[in-house]
Design an enzyme around this catalytic site. Structure first.
Site, PDB file in Angstrom:
ATOM      1  N   THR A  70      -0.708 -19.729  -8.806  1.00  0.00           N
ATOM      2  CA  THR A  70      -0.434 -20.654  -9.912  1.00  0.00           C
ATOM      3  C   THR A  70      -0.856 -22.076  -9.551  1.00  0.00           C
ATOM      4  O   THR A  70      -1.424 -22.794 -10.376  1.00  0.00           O
ATOM      5  CB  THR A  70       1.072 -20.631 -10.247  1.00  0.00           C
ATOM      6  OG1 THR A  70       1.424 -19.294 -10.570  1.00  0.00           O
ATOM      7  CG2 THR A  70       1.397 -21.543 -11.409  1.00  0.00           C
ATOM      8  N   ALA A 117      -3.598 -12.749 -14.552  1.00  0.00           N
ATOM      9  CA  ALA A 117      -3.000 -14.094 -14.614  1.00  0.00           C
ATOM     10  C   ALA A 117      -2.138 -14.299 -13.376  1.00  0.00           C
ATOM     11  O   ALA A 117      -1.326 -13.438 -13.044  1.00  0.00           O
ATOM     12  CB  ALA A 117      -2.156 -14.245 -15.873  1.00  0.00           C
ATOM     13  N   GLY A 169      -0.988  -9.026 -12.362  1.00  0.00           N
ATOM     14  CA  GLY A 169      -0.240 -10.209 -11.942  1.00  0.00           C
ATOM     15  C   GLY A 169      -0.307 -10.435 -10.444  1.00  0.00           C
ATOM     16  O   GLY A 169       0.166 -11.464  -9.952  1.00  0.00           O
ATOM     17  N   HIS A 196       8.211 -21.471  -2.989  1.00  0.00           N
ATOM     18  CA  HIS A 196       8.511 -20.058  -3.252  1.00  0.00           C
ATOM     19  C   HIS A 196       9.413 -19.501  -2.163  1.00  0.00           C
ATOM     20  O   HIS A 196       9.522 -20.083  -1.087  1.00  0.00           O
ATOM     21  CB  HIS A 196       7.224 -19.223  -3.315  1.00  0.00           C
ATOM     22  CG  HIS A 196       6.482 -19.361  -4.613  1.00  0.00           C
ATOM     23  ND1 HIS A 196       5.545 -20.334  -4.816  1.00  0.00           N
ATOM     24  CD2 HIS A 196       6.571 -18.664  -5.772  1.00  0.00           C
ATOM     25  CE1 HIS A 196       5.058 -20.222  -6.052  1.00  0.00           C
ATOM     26  NE2 HIS A 196       5.673 -19.218  -6.650  1.00  0.00           N
ATOM     27  N   GLY A 213       8.428  -2.823  -5.695  1.00  0.00           N
ATOM     28  CA  GLY A 213       8.615  -4.247  -5.429  1.00  0.00           C
ATOM     29  C   GLY A 213       9.609  -4.885  -6.391  1.00  0.00           C
ATOM     30  O   GLY A 213      10.110  -4.240  -7.309  1.00  0.00           O
ATOM     31  N   GLY A 245       2.951  -1.190  -8.153  1.00  0.00           N
ATOM     32  CA  GLY A 245       3.823  -2.080  -7.359  1.00  0.00           C
ATOM     33  C   GLY A 245       5.266  -1.749  -7.702  1.00  0.00           C
ATOM     34  O   GLY A 245       6.145  -2.612  -7.678  1.00  0.00           O
ATOM     35  N   ALA A 246       5.503  -0.462  -8.012  1.00  0.00           N
ATOM     36  CA  ALA A 246       6.778  -0.020  -8.586  1.00  0.00           C
ATOM     37  C   ALA A 246       7.999  -0.366  -7.737  1.00  0.00           C
ATOM     38  O   ALA A 246       9.046  -0.704  -8.278  1.00  0.00           O
ATOM     39  CB  ALA A 246       6.715   1.489  -8.821  1.00  0.00           C
ATOM     40  N   LYS A 285       7.068 -14.695   0.366  1.00  0.00           N
ATOM     41  CA  LYS A 285       5.728 -14.805  -0.237  1.00  0.00           C
ATOM     42  C   LYS A 285       4.684 -15.003   0.854  1.00  0.00           C
ATOM     43  O   LYS A 285       4.850 -15.850   1.728  1.00  0.00           O
ATOM     44  CB  LYS A 285       5.688 -15.973  -1.241  1.00  0.00           C
ATOM     45  CG  LYS A 285       4.370 -16.044  -1.993  1.00  0.00           C
ATOM     46  CD  LYS A 285       4.447 -17.008  -3.161  1.00  0.00           C
ATOM     47  CE  LYS A 285       3.126 -17.138  -3.891  1.00  0.00           C
ATOM     48  NZ  LYS A 285       2.667 -15.894  -4.538  1.00  0.00           N
ATOM     49  N   ASN A 287       0.171 -16.286 -13.190  1.00  0.00           N
ATOM     50  CA  ASN A 287       1.527 -16.606 -13.648  1.00  0.00           C
ATOM     51  C   ASN A 287       1.645 -16.243 -15.124  1.00  0.00           C
ATOM     52  O   ASN A 287       0.865 -16.729 -15.936  1.00  0.00           O
ATOM     53  CB  ASN A 287       1.806 -18.097 -13.433  1.00  0.00           C
ATOM     54  CG  ASN A 287       3.284 -18.406 -13.538  1.00  0.00           C
ATOM     55  OD1 ASN A 287       3.927 -18.039 -14.510  1.00  0.00           O
ATOM     56  ND2 ASN A 287       3.811 -19.059 -12.532  1.00  0.00           N
TER      57      ASN A 287
HETATM   58  P1  NAD Z   1       7.145  -7.316  -3.439  1.00  0.00           P
HETATM   59  O1  NAD Z   1       6.745  -7.584  -2.031  1.00  0.00           O
HETATM   60  O2  NAD Z   1       8.586  -7.216  -3.773  1.00  0.00           O
HETATM   61  O3  NAD Z   1       6.418  -5.958  -3.939  1.00  0.00           O
HETATM   62  C1  NAD Z   1       5.057  -5.673  -3.685  1.00  0.00           C
HETATM   63  C2  NAD Z   1       4.684  -4.227  -4.049  1.00  0.00           C
HETATM   64  O4  NAD Z   1       3.375  -3.934  -3.495  1.00  0.00           O
HETATM   65  C3  NAD Z   1       5.604  -3.148  -3.490  1.00  0.00           C
HETATM   66  O5  NAD Z   1       5.598  -2.066  -4.391  1.00  0.00           O
HETATM   67  C4  NAD Z   1       4.920  -2.731  -2.170  1.00  0.00           C
HETATM   68  O6  NAD Z   1       5.203  -1.390  -1.828  1.00  0.00           O
HETATM   69  C5  NAD Z   1       3.447  -2.894  -2.517  1.00  0.00           C
HETATM   70  N1  NAD Z   1       2.683  -3.336  -1.329  1.00  0.00           N
HETATM   71  C6  NAD Z   1       2.874  -4.473  -0.628  1.00  0.00           C
HETATM   72  N2  NAD Z   1       1.993  -4.538   0.406  1.00  0.00           N
HETATM   73  C7  NAD Z   1       1.253  -3.397   0.355  1.00  0.00           C
HETATM   74  C8  NAD Z   1       0.187  -2.873   1.127  1.00  0.00           C
HETATM   75  N3  NAD Z   1      -0.304  -3.520   2.204  1.00  0.00           N
HETATM   76  N4  NAD Z   1      -0.359  -1.681   0.759  1.00  0.00           N
HETATM   77  C9  NAD Z   1       0.101  -1.011  -0.309  1.00  0.00           C
HETATM   78  N5  NAD Z   1       1.129  -1.470  -1.081  1.00  0.00           N
HETATM   79  C10 NAD Z   1       1.679  -2.635  -0.758  1.00  0.00           C
HETATM   80  O7  NAD Z   1       6.439  -8.450  -4.307  1.00  0.00           O
HETATM   81  P2  NAD Z   1       6.786  -8.947  -5.795  1.00  0.00           P
HETATM   82  O8  NAD Z   1       7.659 -10.153  -5.743  1.00  0.00           O
HETATM   83  O9  NAD Z   1       7.187  -7.787  -6.649  1.00  0.00           O
HETATM   84  O10 NAD Z   1       5.332  -9.471  -6.253  1.00  0.00           O
HETATM   85  C11 NAD Z   1       4.231  -8.587  -6.343  1.00  0.00           C
HETATM   86  C12 NAD Z   1       2.960  -9.397  -6.599  1.00  0.00           C
HETATM   87  O11 NAD Z   1       3.071 -10.065  -7.862  1.00  0.00           O
HETATM   88  C13 NAD Z   1       2.674 -10.485  -5.563  1.00  0.00           C
HETATM   89  O12 NAD Z   1       1.282 -10.596  -5.402  1.00  0.00           O
HETATM   90  C14 NAD Z   1       3.229 -11.743  -6.226  1.00  0.00           C
HETATM   91  O13 NAD Z   1       2.635 -12.930  -5.742  1.00  0.00           O
HETATM   92  C15 NAD Z   1       2.855 -11.463  -7.657  1.00  0.00           C
HETATM   93  N6  NAD Z   1       3.633 -12.172  -8.681  1.00  0.00           N
HETATM   94  C16 NAD Z   1       2.930 -12.603  -9.760  1.00  0.00           C
HETATM   95  C17 NAD Z   1       3.601 -13.216 -10.795  1.00  0.00           C
HETATM   96  C18 NAD Z   1       2.808 -13.595 -12.030  1.00  0.00           C
HETATM   97  O14 NAD Z   1       3.399 -14.108 -13.001  1.00  0.00           O
HETATM   98  N7  NAD Z   1       1.493 -13.330 -12.061  1.00  0.00           N
HETATM   99  C19 NAD Z   1       4.985 -13.410 -10.731  1.00  0.00           C
HETATM  100  C20 NAD Z   1       5.669 -12.943  -9.616  1.00  0.00           C
HETATM  101  C21 NAD Z   1       4.982 -12.307  -8.584  1.00  0.00           C
END
Ligand code: NAD
Length: 268
Positions: A166, A122, A98, A155, A14, A11-12, A159, A124
């Protein structure tokens, strides 16, 4: 420095991926091997978002061969592509997940992976939220059905899953405190003429989406004469990145198995 934790971030490109890259680069104990994204990127472009290299899951074998931990904050689609193409290599490293919006089949996949390596999903990674989950379970146990439980989360507008992972985790904890399964008492939102008043024992979920809200959660216990609320406000996404790195450090070198943030934080 051979003892540095060698990390790959899925998810680099993102927001979380970039926050993680920055924090890993700033830490002398960590080494950022590279990132995984939708596609492989030009080297020059990868460095502009803080990664030495970014590969598509199907091309990421060379990154995973030598890594200590993979941290995945991507999407269910990217997570599935990563597991489908690199399952054997994932077995050799700690896997911190995550990504939210995962389905039951993805949870089954995580259990499967936990048979060969240490895995920690997790919804969160904030320490405060994980403490709140434990408090929600205790509160629900003590207060019982006389107090109605409603969970409200907010959020940012981008999102896509609702209610948040969470919020569901908080709901599952509250349901466990009452000795019931969340699936049997869950109620998502309220609108129109439901035909009946609120059912005793229901756990309600309400999702607010807008602006740049990083993440807010409130669990309300509404009684006849009093109301108790547990609340958490995330100020920056570095909070989650910090927790994920803490989890990666804790998980690396452990026996295969499915772990939780409760294990990391020592919450019973
Ligand atoms: P973001 O949209 O900024 O980034 C998402 C990443 O996934 C990007 O690298 C994108 O290229 C890739 N991606 C998205 N859709 C795709 C698809 N259909 N096919 C292939 N690649 C795809 O999101 P973010 O804010 O960085 O969050 C990423 C994830 O982490 C989300 O699921 C978010 O809910 C989750 N998150 C979890 C926590 C936690 O504490 N567990 C905290 C924040 C975010």
């Amino acid at each position: 420095m051979p003892d540095r934790l060698r990390v790959v971030v899925s998810g680099a490109t993102g927001r979380m991926g970039r926050a993680l890259a920055e924090m890993i680069e700033a830490d002398d104990d960590l080494e950022l091997l590279g990132g995984i994204g939708r596609t492989s990127y030009e080297l020059g472009w990868a460095t502009t978002v803080g990664f030495p290299a970014i590969e598509a899951p199907e091309e990421a074998e060379w990154l995973l061969r030598d890594c200590s931990a993979v941290i995945d904050f991507s999407s269910p689609e990217l997570f599935r592509r990563l597991v489908a193409s690199q399952r054997a290599h994932l077995a050799h490293c700690a896997l911190v997940v995550g990504t939210t919006g995962l389905e039951q089949s993805d949870i089954d996949t995580l259990r499967d992976l936990a048979g060969t390596g240490p895995v920690l999903p997790a919804p969160n990674f904030s320490v405060g939220v994980n403490l709140m989950v434990a408090l929600a379970e205790d509160a629900a146990r003590v207060l019982g059905d006389d107090y109605d439980i409603e969970i409200v989360e907010s959020h940012h507008r981008r999102k896509i899953d609702a209610p948040s992972g969470t919020a569901l985790q908080l709901g599952r904890a509250a349901a466990a405190g009452r000795g019931v399964s969340l699936d049997d008492v869950r109620r998502d939102g309220r609108t129109g003429m439901a035909g009946e008043a609120r059912l005793r024992g229901e756990i309600g979920f309400h999702a607010v989406r807008g602006g740049d809200v990083v993440g807010e959660h409130r669990v309300m216990f509404l009684g006849e004469r009093e109301r108790i609320e547990l609340g958490h406000v995330a100020a920056t996404r570095e909070l989650f990145a910090d927790g994920a790195l803490r989890a990666a450090r804790w998980l690396t070198g452990r026996s295969p198995g499915l772990y939780t943030m409760r294990d990391v934080l020592g919450l019973a």
